[in-house]
Structures are given as structure tokens and as C-alpha cells.
Design a protein around this motif. Sequence first.
Motif, PDB file in Angstrom:
ATOM      1  N   LYS A   1      43.915  52.652  49.886  1.00  0.00           N
ATOM      2  CA  LYS A   1      43.180  52.456  51.141  1.00  0.00           C
ATOM      3  C   LYS A   1      41.665  52.480  50.980  1.00  0.00           C
ATOM      4  N   SER A   2      41.135  53.326  50.099  1.00  0.00           N
ATOM      5  CA  SER A   2      39.691  53.582  50.107  1.00  0.00           C
ATOM      6  C   SER A   2      38.781  52.427  49.645  1.00  0.00           C
ATOM      7  N   PRO A   3      39.141  51.613  48.649  1.00  0.00           N
ATOM      8  CA  PRO A   3      38.181  50.582  48.205  1.00  0.00           C
ATOM      9  C   PRO A   3      37.874  49.552  49.287  1.00  0.00           C
ATOM     10  N   ARG A   4      36.700  48.938  49.134  1.00  0.00           N
ATOM     11  CA  ARG A   4      36.294  47.906  50.085  1.00  0.00           C
ATOM     12  C   ARG A   4      35.856  46.661  49.333  1.00  0.00           C
ATOM     13  N   PHE A   5      36.009  45.513  49.990  1.00  0.00           N
ATOM     14  CA  PHE A   5      35.448  44.285  49.443  1.00  0.00           C
ATOM     15  C   PHE A   5      33.945  44.279  49.680  1.00  0.00           C
ATOM     16  N   LEU A   6      33.242  43.534  48.874  1.00  0.00           N
ATOM     17  CA  LEU A   6      31.786  43.452  49.018  1.00  0.00           C
ATOM     18  C   LEU A   6      31.395  43.008  50.424  1.00  0.00           C
ATOM     19  N   ASP A   7      32.166  42.056  50.956  1.00  0.00           N
ATOM     20  CA  ASP A   7      31.853  41.548  52.299  1.00  0.00           C
ATOM     21  C   ASP A   7      32.000  42.624  53.382  1.00  0.00           C
ATOM     22  N   ASP A   8      32.718  43.691  53.038  1.00  0.00           N
ATOM     23  CA  ASP A   8      32.934  44.757  54.027  1.00  0.00           C
ATOM     24  C   ASP A   8      32.003  45.951  53.818  1.00  0.00           C
ATOM     25  N   TYR A   9      31.067  45.843  52.878  1.00  0.00           N
ATOM     26  CA  TYR A   9      30.106  46.939  52.677  1.00  0.00           C
ATOM     27  C   TYR A   9      29.294  47.128  53.965  1.00  0.00           C
ATOM     28  N   THR A  10      29.049  48.381  54.322  1.00  0.00           N
ATOM     29  CA  THR A  10      28.188  48.668  55.487  1.00  0.00           C
ATOM     30  C   THR A  10      26.760  48.867  54.998  1.00  0.00           C
ATOM     31  N   LYS A  11      25.819  48.899  55.938  1.00  0.00           N
ATOM     32  CA  LYS A  11      24.415  49.145  55.592  1.00  0.00           C
ATOM     33  C   LYS A  11      24.276  50.499  54.914  1.00  0.00           C
ATOM     34  N   ALA A  12      25.031  51.471  55.444  1.00  0.00           N
ATOM     35  CA  ALA A  12      24.961  52.833  54.888  1.00  0.00           C
ATOM     36  C   ALA A  12      25.421  52.846  53.429  1.00  0.00           C
ATOM     37  N   MET A  13      26.438  52.027  53.128  1.00  0.00           N
ATOM     38  CA  MET A  13      26.929  51.963  51.740  1.00  0.00           C
ATOM     39  C   MET A  13      25.851  51.392  50.827  1.00  0.00           C
ATOM     40  N   TYR A  14      25.210  50.291  51.298  1.00  0.00           N
ATOM     41  CA  TYR A  14      24.140  49.692  50.478  1.00  0.00           C
ATOM     42  C   TYR A  14      23.045  50.722  50.215  1.00  0.00           C
ATOM     43  N   THR A  15      22.625  51.422  51.288  1.00  0.00           N
ATOM     44  CA  THR A  15      21.545  52.417  51.157  1.00  0.00           C
ATOM     45  C   THR A  15      21.934  53.474  50.127  1.00  0.00           C
ATOM     46  N   LYS A  16      23.164  53.961  50.246  1.00  0.00           N
ATOM     47  CA  LYS A  16      23.649  55.014  49.343  1.00  0.00           C
ATOM     48  C   LYS A  16      23.678  54.518  47.887  1.00  0.00           C
ATOM     49  N   TYR A  17      24.169  53.312  47.696  1.00  0.00           N
ATOM     50  CA  TYR A  17      24.306  52.794  46.315  1.00  0.00           C
ATOM     51  C   TYR A  17      22.953  52.400  45.722  1.00  0.00           C
TER      52      TYR A  17
ATOM     53  N   LYS B   1      43.201  47.538  42.030  1.00  0.00           N
ATOM     54  CA  LYS B   1      44.299  46.567  42.149  1.00  0.00           C
ATOM     55  C   LYS B   1      44.372  45.983  43.563  1.00  0.00           C
ATOM     56  N   VAL B   2      44.514  44.657  43.638  1.00  0.00           N
ATOM     57  CA  VAL B   2      44.727  43.996  44.929  1.00  0.00           C
ATOM     58  C   VAL B   2      45.976  43.109  44.851  1.00  0.00           C
ATOM     59  N   THR B   3      46.583  42.885  45.998  1.00  0.00           N
ATOM     60  CA  THR B   3      47.679  41.911  46.070  1.00  0.00           C
ATOM     61  C   THR B   3      47.220  40.785  46.986  1.00  0.00           C
ATOM     62  N   PHE B   4      47.699  39.582  46.703  1.00  0.00           N
ATOM     63  CA  PHE B   4      47.229  38.457  47.524  1.00  0.00           C
ATOM     64  C   PHE B   4      48.319  37.416  47.745  1.00  0.00           C
ATOM     65  N   THR B   5      48.120  36.616  48.758  1.00  0.00           N
ATOM     66  CA  THR B   5      48.959  35.441  49.015  1.00  0.00           C
ATOM     67  C   THR B   5      48.024  34.250  49.108  1.00  0.00           C
ATOM     68  N   LYS B   6      48.280  33.268  48.253  1.00  0.00           N
ATOM     69  CA  LYS B   6      47.450  32.071  48.297  1.00  0.00           C
ATOM     70  C   LYS B   6      48.117  31.023  49.172  1.00  0.00           C
ATOM     71  N   GLU B   7      47.390  29.944  49.371  1.00  0.00           N
ATOM     72  CA  GLU B   7      47.997  28.867  50.152  1.00  0.00           C
ATOM     73  C   GLU B   7      49.015  28.112  49.307  1.00  0.00           C
ATOM     74  N   THR B   8      49.720  27.236  49.957  1.00  0.00           N
ATOM     75  CA  THR B   8      50.706  26.413  49.284  1.00  0.00           C
ATOM     76  C   THR B   8      50.048  25.571  48.198  1.00  0.00           C
ATOM     77  N   LEU B   9      50.698  25.532  47.048  1.00  0.00           N
ATOM     78  CA  LEU B   9      50.073  24.832  45.930  1.00  0.00           C
ATOM     79  C   LEU B   9      50.425  23.346  45.872  1.00  0.00           C
ATOM     80  N   TYR B  10      51.667  23.026  46.176  1.00  0.00           N
ATOM     81  CA  TYR B  10      52.086  21.640  46.012  1.00  0.00           C
ATOM     82  C   TYR B  10      53.158  21.282  47.028  1.00  0.00           C
ATOM     83  N   ILE B  11      53.072  20.115  47.523  1.00  0.00           N
ATOM     84  CA  ILE B  11      54.044  19.709  48.552  1.00  0.00           C
ATOM     85  C   ILE B  11      54.567  18.305  48.275  1.00  0.00           C
ATOM     86  N   ILE B  12      55.857  18.146  48.464  1.00  0.00           N
ATOM     87  CA  ILE B  12      56.437  16.796  48.475  1.00  0.00           C
ATOM     88  C   ILE B  12      57.031  16.588  49.860  1.00  0.00           C
ATOM     89  N   TYR B  13      56.660  15.504  50.488  1.00  0.00           N
ATOM     90  CA  TYR B  13      57.245  15.157  51.783  1.00  0.00           C
ATOM     91  C   TYR B  13      58.282  14.069  51.573  1.00  0.00           C
TER      92      TYR B  13
END
Lengths: 310, 212
Positions: free
Chosen positions: B37-53, B75-87
Motif C-alpha cells: 500500500k505505501s509506495p506511490r507513483f511519481l505522478d502521485d507525489y504531493t508537494k509535501a513529499m517533494y519538499t521532504k525529499y 513490485k507492481v501488477t498491471f493490465t495492458k490493453e489488447t495486443l492483437y485482434i482478428i475480426y
Amino acid sequence: MKAKIMYSTVIILVIVLSVLLFVKDEKELVIISSDNIYSIYHSDNYETFTIEVLTNQPQNYYFDNDYLSSASLKNDNQDLSIDITNISQSDNPIYYQEDEFYNLYLTAELSFTSDDLLISMENVFLHLNYMNGEEIVISIGEFNYLFYDEFSSDISLNNLSATHEEVNEINTISGINLELGNLSDSNILITNVQIVSSNVSFNHRYSLVRDECFHTSTVDTCLNVEDYQFNQESNVLETSFILRKNNVINLYLPLTYLNSSKFIYRFSIVVTYEINNEEKTFIIDDFPYMKTSLFSDQLEGDFNVYTYVD
Amino acid sequence: MKKLLILSLFIFLSSINSHIVSAGEYISYQEIEFEHKSPRFLDDYTKAMYTKYYKKIDKKKFWGWRTHTAYKTEKVTFTKETLYIIYNEGETAITENFSFKSKESTKKQYNVSGTITLSAEGEEFGFKLGLEDELAYSITSTTDSTYEEEFSIKVYVDTNTQLLVQICGEGKISNGVAKYYRFWRSSRKGGWEVFIVTTEYYSLRKELINES
């Protein structure tokens, strides 16, 4: 006189030591392999497979296709000639015991074709022979290659996915979700579903019909059992799933790892079935259910490390 | 004196003439989340985090980077978009032999904030001004590596059906902040993030076209 001899000795020593200092140490060539299970279906005449190793000298002539005279896969009983069609390397280095290594990919193909043949070899070594008579021998694991030309029009492959979990502390495929469709106007009896491998198979004592199991679910959850044993050989060698006409069936097939097998990421599946009292086969091409490094920390204890000094 | 002025002007111009390179594709994955739970993505850093770091890298330097790693190979888990499609919108079923490459996912991906910039020269992609060399200890301490691979599979595609390949996976995220000093003055500062894919899981799926 004594002083002259002493001065001469000191001068000679200084010269020798200086020369030794400037002589460049020959870096020894290191090749590392990680035993894998190759399970390949010959879907067309362009079928290739890739053997991946690590080396600290990707530019060494051992990895120049022009210096290769022949290549083969061998074990105690079998000898299979292969053609190395391409050798490439990774852009980024990876580190093993603080030394810099590069992935090396040897793309190979078999030099013959067949319409019905299964090559199954255990404890396989890749032999690379060079123009100057030298030979490199690298352990690669288990090699399976299936030729089968007939294409079934009775069954369709609908959904195919895997569950994965840590088996003996190694993240690997634990089971397969397989949805098959009946394209015929007759009922089909699925009598067997098997992986093209000698040491990894489906455990049909536990295979069942159920909805797709989520990829992070454990086999225990998917089968609703406690403490499923991945290394236990099943005595149930056949299945009897009925695939009704114009219908579909969803199967969950847990894996068994026998002998020293530890992981499998990509494999081909053979479905045997009966329709109108005739036995037929449906092949599912080798699919990369899971893609990860053969050189992860988890596998480090099983690396084969070869050192060559010029 | 004139030469010194021209040199200073050149340094100034080179520092503001930054070629904009977009962040890695992992930013736009359908889903990406940390295992803990504790880690954050860079995009989610707060101003306070930047100041502290930033406080941790305040010590001035004649020339070069000072860095702070806030989260290391999380460690992160992810779901990407569909890679290949045949219609198959035709009236008869088809047997397709399709192949695809998973190329982008095999490489490291980057994200930055503030005045830290990314570069893309030829096939090289990464932080500008050699920031990665300063971070190497924290983001390449794994032997994990994946590679570009092409594969093909022969499948039967019924009428009014689409075939797609979905990719889920696991990776490692490292992020933190950095300052670049020139003549003891901080000329650039911001956040950095590196994402490495360690494992991908593929699944093949057939769906009726009007279902999606």
C-alpha cells in the motif's frame, strides 16, 4: 662488481614488472545457461525456436554465425542437427554476481520436416562447432518438437489462459483455462489433453469443467482443494469430457511437475478426441502463457556456468 | 572575456533548449498498482513529499547530480490493453495464422517531473545528463530481463467473432527526486521514475463482435 650486478638485477626486475603491468589480462569468456523446457509445435516451415544464454563477451567470435560450422542438440541417446539462423544480443546489460552480462539469442530451426513426428529429448546439450575445430557444449534442458500436419475442423479454440503461482519458490504456470468449441453436428468425447513435454503434464485426477479461473488464483482456489501437490504423478491418464454438438466446454487443467522440472512458460497442447467412433487430434500451437527471464534471481542456483580461457 | 560570454550563453541556451519526450507507456496502462500500500507513483507525489525529499539533497555540489531514491524496485501488477485482434465479420469461419511482437514492454520505461527531462537519441531512451548512471545502484540490482520475441499461433475464428490477446504482468518501479548542480547552483530539479517489466502473462480470447 657486486654493486653492478645488484643494479642490473634491479633494472631488469623493474623492466619485467613494468612489462607485466602493461600486459592486458585476457578476460575469460563466461557463458551461462538456464535449463528450460522447449515445447514447440511445427506450425509451418518458418518455425524457429530461440535458445537464450548469457555471456560477458557478446562480441566474441564464438557468437559470430560466420565462424560456426555446425550445431546440434544431443543427449546420451539422441543427436539432432539444427541450423542456427541468427545470433543477436540484448541492448542492455544485466548483472550476475556484480559482473556485466548480455543476453544472447540463438535462433534455430530444424533442418528437416515431417507430417507426423514427436521429438522428445531430456538432458539436452547444445553443441556448437567452429571452423577451427573448437566446440562449445551448453546444457539447455528438455527439448520437445512436434510435427503434425492435420488440422482439425471439428474443434475450435475459444479461450486460452493460465493461472500462475510459486511452485517450489519459482513463479511458474500452475494451470490452464481452456475453452473449446464443437463445430460439428456430432457430440465429441475428449479423451486426453496433454502438454508436449516429458516432465510437465496435466494432472487429470483434478482436471474439471469450470468457469475461467483468474490468472492470480492459486490451484487450491481453482480446484477448491487444500494443498494441491505439484510434484505428484497422476495415475489418471485419460479424460472423458463430453463436448456436445454446437456447444462449448470450459476446462481447468492443473499442472504436475515431475522429476527435476521446475518451470514452464510456453508450450504446445495436444487434444485427443473421439467423434463418430473415430479418434482425432487437435493441436494448440505453443503459446507463451508467461514471459519472463530465464535468468531471474529465483533460478540463480540452477544456472550452468561455463568458463573458457584463451 | 568575449569567449567566456559566448560559452556562458551556450550553456544557458543548452539548458533551456529541451526536446520534449513523452513518458513511458506504462502511465497509460489500463490498470497498474503496487503490491504494497505505501509506495506511490511519481505522478502521485504531493508537494509535501517533494519538499521532504529535496531537503535530503540540499548539499551543494560543484557539478553533477544529487539524488534521493524514495521507493526502490517496488513490485507492481498491471493490465495492458489488447495486443492483437482478428475480426471475422464475414459469413464463413476462417483459420488465421497470426503473430505479434511485444516490443515496448521489454524495455525500461521512464517518467519525470519538474525540470528533469528525457531524451530519445536513436534507439537510446532515458534521462538526460546521465542521471541514470547515478541511479544505477537502485534500479539495475536485479537480474530480471525480458526480450523481444515473435510468436505465431494458428486458430479458428468463427463468423462474427473477434480474437484478441490480453496482457497482464508484473514489474518493478523505482522513483525519487534529483537535483543537477552547475557551479554549486541547482540548475534542474524534479522527480524521476523507472519502470521495468519483469513478467508478462498472455491470454487468448474469442468474443462475439457485438458483445464488445
